[in-house]
Design a protein around this motif. Structure first.
Motif, PDB file in Angstrom:
ATOM      1  N   ARG A  25       7.442 -17.109 -17.946  1.00 20.08           N
ATOM      2  CA  ARG A  25       6.135 -17.566 -17.475  1.00 20.08           C
ATOM      3  C   ARG A  25       6.093 -19.094 -17.530  1.00 20.08           C
ATOM      4  O   ARG A  25       6.178 -19.687 -18.602  1.00 20.08           O
ATOM      5  CB  ARG A  25       5.026 -16.932 -18.297  1.00 20.08           C
ATOM      6  N   PHE A  26       5.941 -19.690 -16.375  1.00 21.90           N
ATOM      7  CA  PHE A  26       6.027 -21.139 -16.253  1.00 21.90           C
ATOM      8  C   PHE A  26       4.902 -21.866 -16.987  1.00 21.90           C
ATOM      9  O   PHE A  26       5.018 -23.047 -17.275  1.00 21.90           O
ATOM     10  CB  PHE A  26       6.014 -21.534 -14.767  1.00 21.90           C
ATOM     11  N   TYR A  27       3.814 -21.153 -17.291  1.00 21.22           N
ATOM     12  CA  TYR A  27       2.706 -21.806 -17.986  1.00 21.22           C
ATOM     13  C   TYR A  27       2.827 -21.736 -19.511  1.00 21.22           C
ATOM     14  O   TYR A  27       2.006 -22.298 -20.228  1.00 21.22           O
ATOM     15  CB  TYR A  27       1.354 -21.219 -17.546  1.00 21.22           C
ATOM     16  N   ALA A  91      -4.696 -16.941 -11.202  1.00 16.77           N
ATOM     17  CA  ALA A  91      -4.148 -17.821 -10.170  1.00 16.77           C
ATOM     18  C   ALA A  91      -5.214 -18.190  -9.138  1.00 16.77           C
ATOM     19  O   ALA A  91      -5.189 -19.294  -8.589  1.00 16.77           O
ATOM     20  CB  ALA A  91      -2.954 -17.162  -9.485  1.00 16.77           C
ATOM     21  N   PHE A  92      -6.158 -17.275  -8.913  1.00 15.24           N
ATOM     22  CA  PHE A  92      -7.111 -17.483  -7.819  1.00 15.24           C
ATOM     23  C   PHE A  92      -8.571 -17.558  -8.255  1.00 15.24           C
ATOM     24  O   PHE A  92      -9.448 -17.678  -7.396  1.00 15.24           O
ATOM     25  CB  PHE A  92      -6.939 -16.371  -6.776  1.00 15.24           C
ATOM     26  N   VAL A  93      -8.861 -17.503  -9.550  1.00 15.52           N
ATOM     27  CA  VAL A  93     -10.253 -17.556  -9.993  1.00 15.52           C
ATOM     28  C   VAL A  93     -10.841 -18.948  -9.727  1.00 15.52           C
ATOM     29  O   VAL A  93     -10.234 -19.967 -10.031  1.00 15.52           O
ATOM     30  CB  VAL A  93     -10.364 -17.214 -11.498  1.00 15.52           C
ATOM     31  N   PRO A  94     -12.059 -19.026  -9.142  1.00 14.70           N
ATOM     32  CA  PRO A  94     -12.731 -20.328  -8.973  1.00 14.70           C
ATOM     33  C   PRO A  94     -13.224 -20.832 -10.333  1.00 14.70           C
ATOM     34  O   PRO A  94     -13.593 -20.035 -11.200  1.00 14.70           O
ATOM     35  CB  PRO A  94     -13.899 -20.011  -8.034  1.00 14.70           C
ATOM     36  N   ARG A 191      -2.843 -24.789 -11.522  1.00  9.12           N
ATOM     37  CA  ARG A 191      -2.520 -23.457 -11.014  1.00  9.12           C
ATOM     38  C   ARG A 191      -1.062 -23.317 -10.582  1.00  9.12           C
ATOM     39  O   ARG A 191      -0.583 -22.188 -10.405  1.00  9.12           O
ATOM     40  CB  ARG A 191      -3.431 -23.117  -9.829  1.00  9.12           C
ATOM     41  N   ILE A 192      -0.363 -24.418 -10.406  1.00 11.49           N
ATOM     42  CA  ILE A 192       0.998 -24.358  -9.875  1.00 11.49           C
ATOM     43  C   ILE A 192       1.925 -23.529 -10.772  1.00 11.49           C
ATOM     44  O   ILE A 192       2.664 -22.668 -10.272  1.00 11.49           O
ATOM     45  CB  ILE A 192       1.554 -25.776  -9.644  1.00 11.49           C
ATOM     46  N   PRO A 193       1.929 -23.726 -12.113  1.00 14.10           N
ATOM     47  CA  PRO A 193       2.780 -22.860 -12.948  1.00 14.10           C
ATOM     48  C   PRO A 193       2.395 -21.385 -12.868  1.00 14.10           C
ATOM     49  O   PRO A 193       3.253 -20.510 -13.017  1.00 14.10           O
ATOM     50  CB  PRO A 193       2.560 -23.414 -14.370  1.00 14.10           C
ATOM     51  N   VAL A 194       1.115 -21.119 -12.631  1.00 14.85           N
ATOM     52  CA  VAL A 194       0.656 -19.732 -12.523  1.00 14.85           C
ATOM     53  C   VAL A 194       1.170 -19.105 -11.224  1.00 14.85           C
ATOM     54  O   VAL A 194       1.622 -17.949 -11.217  1.00 14.85           O
ATOM     55  CB  VAL A 194      -0.885 -19.656 -12.582  1.00 14.85           C
ATOM     56  N   TYR A 195       1.125 -19.873 -10.133  1.00 18.51           N
ATOM     57  CA  TYR A 195       1.670 -19.378  -8.863  1.00 18.51           C
ATOM     58  C   TYR A 195       3.159 -19.058  -8.999  1.00 18.51           C
ATOM     59  O   TYR A 195       3.639 -18.037  -8.490  1.00 18.51           O
ATOM     60  CB  TYR A 195       1.482 -20.422  -7.759  1.00 18.51           C
TER      61      TYR A 195
END
Length: 443
Positions: A25-27, A91-94, A191-195
């Motif tokens: 997991r990148f995060y 990844a997509f939550v506002p 968000r990039i590590p999550v993607y």
């Protein structure tokens, strides 16, 4: 067994792939910082991890029993799919509504705990029983060593890239090369590590689907209801066996203590590194260093776990862990990284020791259930320490000014609690072990 021989065994090969991708997991290098940048507080972070642990506690053992009755592969596949969903949520939550963010992360923690519970024990049982069927179960510590080295090699890439993805100055250069507007803060790139992790989750799904297991035969009468009852009965029988078998019970108690205490600290290691003045860009280098350390010392960990007498091993590891937590509590700038590295080596060695001895004492028909009890005891501990730490930190932080909190002085002051907590429980468990061992030798 050589690496080539190990990889020729299908279930072992995909077990290694599943474990390496599931935890890639990148995060992770910026885990705590990610939560804080989404708008959560440190106390909320700790409590969300309590929810995660509580979910595993509720689902761990029943899922292990279902793995033994319905089939282990089914649970591993379901786990990988839920993993994908829970990562997609964050990844997509506002982030405009703090209450929505908290609710989404709450659901995320529930799903993450459920995914972890479903996979826990089932993937390991699949791989171990495949070795046992071929008369090669003694090679299991060797498989764990290889798994550590593969996961650590993957970890070097993941941690270096994950931390770089979270560094504003590094990503500004990347954005500039791509002709994009440069980010101004970590909120612009968080968000990039999550993607990236979402993409790796697909590999976990593929490896889970690629495992093989003989089809489980459901009871002729009752179908799924009978299978459910059989799973619950197996859980009850296994629980009685664990409690009445001191060898297994104390192995699990020590495992839970070492693992849940270290996991609580390591979950917050990005906050720790920031508190001791380590720049974010170096988090990846530290993570890579940890992975290299695991690769180099995996063999030594295996030899210690196999060759050292259990009582001596646990005593040495316990004293080393106490010394490590005390060193961490000093909050030394830069040099504070060293005890964090030592803690990882201790836990790596302890995990090989526990898996080796626990699998030796467990029969194939309830292996996943017993391994689920292992996860259950860990998460009971993790949930407890999460609640205690969140409450303790909240009380402690009230004694510090806003400026001192920004300097992380309250967080550094809270670290001594790990030393006292671990030492107290180690003494209690060891005292119980001593008196039980006097009645009849356990190890």
């Amino acid at each position: 067994m050589t690496l080539r021989e190990v990889l020729q065994i299908r279930n072992v090969r995909y077990f290694l792939m599943f474990r390496s991708s599931y935890f890639a997991r990148f995060y992770y290098p910026v885990f705590t910082l990610l939560y804080l940048d989404y708008g959560l507080s440190l106390s909320q972070f700790a409590m969300l991890n309590v929810v995660w642990a509580a979910t595993i506690v509720l689902a761990e053992v029943p899922s292990g029993a279902f793995a033994d009755t319905l089939g282990r592969k089914k649970l591993v596949v379901l786990s990988s799919i839920i993993m994908f969903v829970e990562i997609a949520m964050i990844a997509f939550v506002p982030t405009g509504n703090p209450n929505l963010v908290f609710v989404v992360f709450l659901v995320n923690r529930v799903l993450s705990g459920l995914a972890m519970a479903l996979a826990s024990g089932a993937d390991e049982a699949l791989a171990y029983d495949t070795l046992k069927e071929q008369g090669k179960e003694e090679a299991w510590p060797r498989v764990l060593q290889i798994q550590l080295r593969i996961a650590s090699s993957v970890g070097i890439f993941v941690t270096l890239l994950g931390a770089a993805m979270y560094d504003v100055s590094f990503m500004a250069k990347v954005y500039s090369l791509l002709g994009l507007a440069e980010p101004e803060s970590t909120q612009d790139i968080m968000r990039i590590p999550v993607y990236a992790t979402l993409l790796v989750a697909m590999i976990a799904i593929y490896s889970a689907l690629s495992m093989r297991e003989a089809k489980k035969t459901l009871p002729e009468h009752g179908g799924k209801i009978a299978t459910t009852l059989a799973s619950l009965k197996l859980t009850q029988v296994t629980a009685k066996w664990v409690v009445s078998t001191p060898y297994v019970l104390f192995i699990l108690l020590y495992y839970s203590l070492f693992e849940h205490t270290s996991r609580m600290f390591l979950t917050m290691n990005s906050q720790y590194y920031r508190a001791i003045d380590i720049p974010i860009i170096y988090f990846g280098l530290i993570g890579a260093g940890i992975s290299i350390l695991q690769i180099l010392l995996a063999g030594q960990s295996r030899r210690l776990a196999e060759s050292m007498a259990p009582k001596k091993f646990i005593l040495v590891m316990g004293l080393a862990t106490m010394a490590t937590y005390y060193w961490i509590s000093l909050g030394w700038s830069i040099y504070g990284v060293v005890p964090a590295l030592l803690l990882i080596f201790i836990i790596m060695t302890m995990n090989i020791f526990i898996s080796y001895h626990l699998n030796k004492q467990t029969e194939s028909h309830n292996r996943a259930t017993v391994l689920s009890f292992k996860g259950l005891m860990f998460n009971l501990g993790y949930g407890s320490i999460g609640i205690l730490y969140a409450y303790y930190y909240k009380l402690l932080s009230q004694n510090y000014s806003e400026q001192q909190v920004e300097q992380h002085l309250d967080f550094l002051a809270s670290l001594s609690s790990f030393f006292y907590y671990f030492t107290a429980l180690f003494v209690v468990i060891s005292a119980a072990f001593y008196f039980k061992n006097k009645q009849k030798a356990i190890f």
